[in-house]
Write a protein that holds these residues in place. Structure first.
Motif, PDB file in Angstrom:
ATOM      1  N   HIS A   1       0.804  -1.228   0.000  1.00 53.11           N
ATOM      2  CA  HIS A   1       0.000   0.000   0.000  1.00 53.11           C
ATOM      3  C   HIS A   1       0.837   1.280   0.000  1.00 53.11           C
ATOM      4  O   HIS A   1       0.757   2.078   0.927  1.00 53.11           O
ATOM      5  CB  HIS A   1      -0.970   0.008   1.184  1.00 53.11           C
ATOM      6  N   PRO A   2       1.657   1.495  -1.040  1.00 53.11           N
ATOM      7  CA  PRO A   2       2.418   2.747  -1.083  1.00 53.11           C
ATOM      8  C   PRO A   2       1.484   3.953  -1.142  1.00 53.11           C
ATOM      9  O   PRO A   2       0.483   3.935  -1.857  1.00 53.11           O
ATOM     10  CB  PRO A   2       3.260   2.627  -2.353  1.00 53.11           C
ATOM     11  N   SER A   3       1.816   4.966  -0.356  1.00 54.83           N
ATOM     12  CA  SER A   3       1.029   6.199  -0.357  1.00 54.83           C
ATOM     13  C   SER A   3       1.668   7.252  -1.251  1.00 54.83           C
ATOM     14  O   SER A   3       1.022   8.220  -1.638  1.00 54.83           O
ATOM     15  CB  SER A   3       0.878   6.735   1.065  1.00 54.83           C
ATOM     16  N   VAL A   4       2.946   7.055  -1.574  1.00 57.91           N
ATOM     17  CA  VAL A   4       3.690   7.968  -2.451  1.00 57.91           C
ATOM     18  C   VAL A   4       4.559   7.117  -3.369  1.00 57.91           C
ATOM     19  O   VAL A   4       5.192   6.156  -2.924  1.00 57.91           O
ATOM     20  CB  VAL A   4       4.576   8.937  -1.633  1.00 57.91           C
ATOM     21  N   ILE A   5       4.576   7.486  -4.657  1.00 62.70           N
ATOM     22  CA  ILE A   5       5.454   6.818  -5.623  1.00 62.70           C
ATOM     23  C   ILE A   5       6.298   7.891  -6.289  1.00 62.70           C
ATOM     24  O   ILE A   5       5.767   8.849  -6.864  1.00 62.70           O
ATOM     25  CB  ILE A   5       4.651   6.027  -6.677  1.00 62.70           C
ATOM     26  N   LEU A   6       7.626   7.734  -6.198  1.00 62.02           N
ATOM     27  CA  LEU A   6       8.571   8.675  -6.786  1.00 62.02           C
ATOM     28  C   LEU A   6       9.321   7.992  -7.918  1.00 62.02           C
ATOM     29  O   LEU A   6       9.779   6.850  -7.767  1.00 62.02           O
ATOM     30  CB  LEU A   6       9.567   9.165  -5.726  1.00 62.02           C
ATOM     31  N   THR A   7       9.460   8.681  -9.040  1.00 58.80           N
ATOM     32  CA  THR A   7      10.197   8.166 -10.191  1.00 58.80           C
ATOM     33  C   THR A   7      11.108   9.270 -10.713  1.00 58.80           C
ATOM     34  O   THR A   7      11.027  10.411 -10.273  1.00 58.80           O
ATOM     35  CB  THR A   7       9.246   7.753 -11.335  1.00 58.80           C
TER      36      THR A   7
ATOM     37  N   THR B   1       4.430   4.865   3.395  1.00 56.80           N
ATOM     38  CA  THR B   1       5.078   3.823   2.612  1.00 56.80           C
ATOM     39  C   THR B   1       5.358   4.426   1.244  1.00 56.80           C
ATOM     40  O   THR B   1       4.448   4.921   0.580  1.00 56.80           O
ATOM     41  CB  THR B   1       4.191   2.575   2.481  1.00 56.80           C
ATOM     42  N   VAL B   2       6.621   4.405   0.839  1.00 60.17           N
ATOM     43  CA  VAL B   2       7.070   5.079  -0.376  1.00 60.17           C
ATOM     44  C   VAL B   2       7.678   4.059  -1.322  1.00 60.17           C
ATOM     45  O   VAL B   2       8.515   3.253  -0.913  1.00 60.17           O
ATOM     46  CB  VAL B   2       8.140   6.150  -0.045  1.00 60.17           C
ATOM     47  N   LEU B   3       7.280   4.108  -2.585  1.00 58.27           N
ATOM     48  CA  LEU B   3       7.923   3.333  -3.639  1.00 58.27           C
ATOM     49  C   LEU B   3       8.761   4.299  -4.455  1.00 58.27           C
ATOM     50  O   LEU B   3       8.258   5.339  -4.894  1.00 58.27           O
ATOM     51  CB  LEU B   3       6.890   2.657  -4.546  1.00 58.27           C
ATOM     52  N   ILE B   4      10.028   3.963  -4.650  1.00 64.53           N
ATOM     53  CA  ILE B   4      10.923   4.748  -5.497  1.00 64.53           C
ATOM     54  C   ILE B   4      11.365   3.857  -6.645  1.00 64.53           C
ATOM     55  O   ILE B   4      11.896   2.767  -6.422  1.00 64.53           O
ATOM     56  CB  ILE B   4      12.162   5.245  -4.717  1.00 64.53           C
TER      57      ILE B   4
ATOM     58  N   THR C   1      14.956  -3.247  -2.633  1.00 61.91           N
ATOM     59  CA  THR C   1      15.550  -2.843  -1.363  1.00 61.91           C
ATOM     60  C   THR C   1      14.437  -2.223  -0.530  1.00 61.91           C
ATOM     61  O   THR C   1      13.825  -1.240  -0.942  1.00 61.91           O
ATOM     62  CB  THR C   1      16.682  -1.828  -1.566  1.00 61.91           C
ATOM     63  N   THR C   2      14.156  -2.835   0.618  1.00 68.74           N
ATOM     64  CA  THR C   2      13.113  -2.341   1.504  1.00 68.74           C
ATOM     65  C   THR C   2      13.771  -1.797   2.758  1.00 68.74           C
ATOM     66  O   THR C   2      14.491  -2.521   3.449  1.00 68.74           O
ATOM     67  CB  THR C   2      12.114  -3.461   1.864  1.00 68.74           C
ATOM     68  N   LEU C   3      13.520  -0.532   3.026  1.00 66.31           N
ATOM     69  CA  LEU C   3      14.093   0.138   4.192  1.00 66.31           C
ATOM     70  C   LEU C   3      12.990   0.518   5.170  1.00 66.31           C
ATOM     71  O   LEU C   3      11.887   0.900   4.760  1.00 66.31           O
ATOM     72  CB  LEU C   3      14.826   1.411   3.777  1.00 66.31           C
ATOM     73  N   HIS C   4      13.320   0.455   6.433  1.00 59.37           N
ATOM     74  CA  HIS C   4      12.454   0.972   7.495  1.00 59.37           C
ATOM     75  C   HIS C   4      13.254   2.083   8.159  1.00 59.37           C
ATOM     76  O   HIS C   4      14.318   1.831   8.734  1.00 59.37           O
ATOM     77  CB  HIS C   4      12.064  -0.137   8.474  1.00 59.37           C
TER      78      HIS C   4
ATOM     79  N   ALA D   1      15.049  14.331   0.226  1.00 62.65           N
ATOM     80  CA  ALA D   1      14.304  15.428   0.860  1.00 62.65           C
ATOM     81  C   ALA D   1      12.805  15.158   0.822  1.00 62.65           C
ATOM     82  O   ALA D   1      12.091  15.402   1.801  1.00 62.65           O
ATOM     83  CB  ALA D   1      14.635  16.751   0.170  1.00 62.65           C
ATOM     84  N   ARG D   2      12.318  14.629  -0.310  1.00 62.51           N
ATOM     85  CA  ARG D   2      10.881  14.332  -0.419  1.00 62.51           C
ATOM     86  C   ARG D   2      10.489  13.228   0.555  1.00 62.51           C
ATOM     87  O   ARG D   2       9.470  13.326   1.241  1.00 62.51           O
ATOM     88  CB  ARG D   2      10.551  13.927  -1.864  1.00 62.51           C
ATOM     89  N   VAL D   3      11.294  12.181   0.647  1.00 56.36           N
ATOM     90  CA  VAL D   3      11.009  11.090   1.583  1.00 56.36           C
ATOM     91  C   VAL D   3      10.997  11.624   3.012  1.00 56.36           C
ATOM     92  O   VAL D   3      10.084  11.329   3.789  1.00 56.36           O
ATOM     93  CB  VAL D   3      12.026   9.936   1.432  1.00 56.36           C
ATOM     94  N   ARG D   4      11.998  12.403   3.364  1.00 55.25           N
ATOM     95  CA  ARG D   4      12.104  12.935   4.736  1.00 55.25           C
ATOM     96  C   ARG D   4      10.958  13.881   5.080  1.00 55.25           C
ATOM     97  O   ARG D   4      10.658  14.074   6.256  1.00 55.25           O
ATOM     98  CB  ARG D   4      13.443  13.634   4.941  1.00 55.25           C
ATOM     99  N   SER D   5      10.311  14.465   4.066  1.00 55.26           N
ATOM    100  CA  SER D   5       9.197  15.382   4.317  1.00 55.26           C
ATOM    101  C   SER D   5       7.873  14.660   4.573  1.00 55.26           C
ATOM    102  O   SER D   5       6.894  15.290   4.966  1.00 55.26           O
ATOM    103  CB  SER D   5       9.020  16.336   3.129  1.00 55.26           C
ATOM    104  N   LEU D   6       7.844  13.362   4.373  1.00 49.45           N
ATOM    105  CA  LEU D   6       6.608  12.586   4.488  1.00 49.45           C
ATOM    106  C   LEU D   6       6.353  12.161   5.933  1.00 49.45           C
ATOM    107  O   LEU D   6       7.271  12.123   6.749  1.00 49.45           O
ATOM    108  CB  LEU D   6       6.684  11.359   3.582  1.00 49.45           C
ATOM    109  N   PRO D   7       5.102  11.820   6.251  1.00 50.78           N
ATOM    110  CA  PRO D   7       4.786  11.349   7.608  1.00 50.78           C
ATOM    111  C   PRO D   7       5.580  10.107   7.982  1.00 50.78           C
ATOM    112  O   PRO D   7       6.000   9.336   7.113  1.00 50.78           O
ATOM    113  CB  PRO D   7       3.285  11.025   7.528  1.00 50.78           C
ATOM    114  N   GLN D   8       5.739   9.912   9.284  1.00 50.88           N
ATOM    115  CA  GLN D   8       6.522   8.781   9.792  1.00 50.88           C
ATOM    116  C   GLN D   8       5.957   7.433   9.398  1.00 50.88           C
ATOM    117  O   GLN D   8       6.686   6.450   9.338  1.00 50.88           O
ATOM    118  CB  GLN D   8       6.623   8.836  11.316  1.00 50.88           C
ATOM    119  N   ASP D   9       4.664   7.370   9.132  1.00 49.61           N
ATOM    120  CA  ASP D   9       4.057   6.080   8.808  1.00 49.61           C
ATOM    121  C   ASP D   9       3.844   5.879   7.307  1.00 49.61           C
ATOM    122  O   ASP D   9       3.161   4.954   6.888  1.00 49.61           O
ATOM    123  CB  ASP D   9       2.737   5.910   9.545  1.00 49.61           C
TER     124      ASP D   9
END
Length: 173
Positions: A59-65, A114-117, A148-151, A104-112
């Motif tokens: 369930h990614p909430s943000v997808i960056l390409t 889920t981001v796909l890059i 690569t899955t990071l937490h 920077a975009r990832v760090r600006s997102l809420p702590q919970d």
């Protein structure tokens, strides 16, 4: 009653501090040709569908390409499945500024979040390292199946590498 409220408050604080961003980083699918901005080959299209299946429960909430077709086309089935719009991060200035903008975009997102890059063979390891995963190995040009899955919890990153779709066919080293 006070003890119950105190226990609930402590539980909520503990749960909030244990929240971590999940960041999933992949390379685009196989290219149709060696042009500057190719579409995906049949194998790349199959890989894009396999990625959507692999991430069915993520369930990614943000997808960056990147703005290139191959990353956007790789992300498209996952974006459609989860009703998320992909965001293209400019490549202006080369890999360094691109990686910095992604981080920077990832760090600006809420702590919970889920981001796909979806990146490239030269940016996937750089992004993982910039997010704090020092063990990110370089990626050979023939590798397409790495996930690569990071937490992320603050500045700490815990990660793991897995595979999806058809195995990459890199020659033995």
């Amino acid at each position: 009653m006070k003890r119950l409220l105190l226990a609930a408050a402590i539980s909520a604080l503990t749960a909030a501090s244990a929240m971590a961003q999940t960041v999933i980083i992949v390379r685009h699918g196989e290219k149709a040709d060696a042009s500057a901005d190719p579409v995906l080959s049949d194998a790349g299209q199959a890989r894009a569908l396999a990625l959507a299946e692999h991430l069915n429960d993520a369930h990614p909430s943000v997808i960056l390409t990147s703005p290139l077709q191959r990353t956007r086309l790789t992300a498209a089935p996952t974006a459609e499945h989860h009703s998320v719009t992909s965001e293209a991060v400019p490549l202006d200035g080369g890999p360094g500024p691109h990686v910095a903008a992604i981080v920077a975009r990832v760090r600006s997102l809420p702590q919970d979040a889920t981001v796909l890059i979806v990146g490239h063979s030269n940016t996937v390891p750089l992004i993982a390292r910039a997010l704090g995963y020092a063990d990110a190995a370089d990626m050979p040009e023939c590798e397409y199946d790495r996930v690569t899955t990071l937490h992320l919890m603050g500045d700490a990153a815990h990660g793991m590498v897995s595979r999806y779709g058809a195995p990459s066919t890199c020659p033995a080293a």
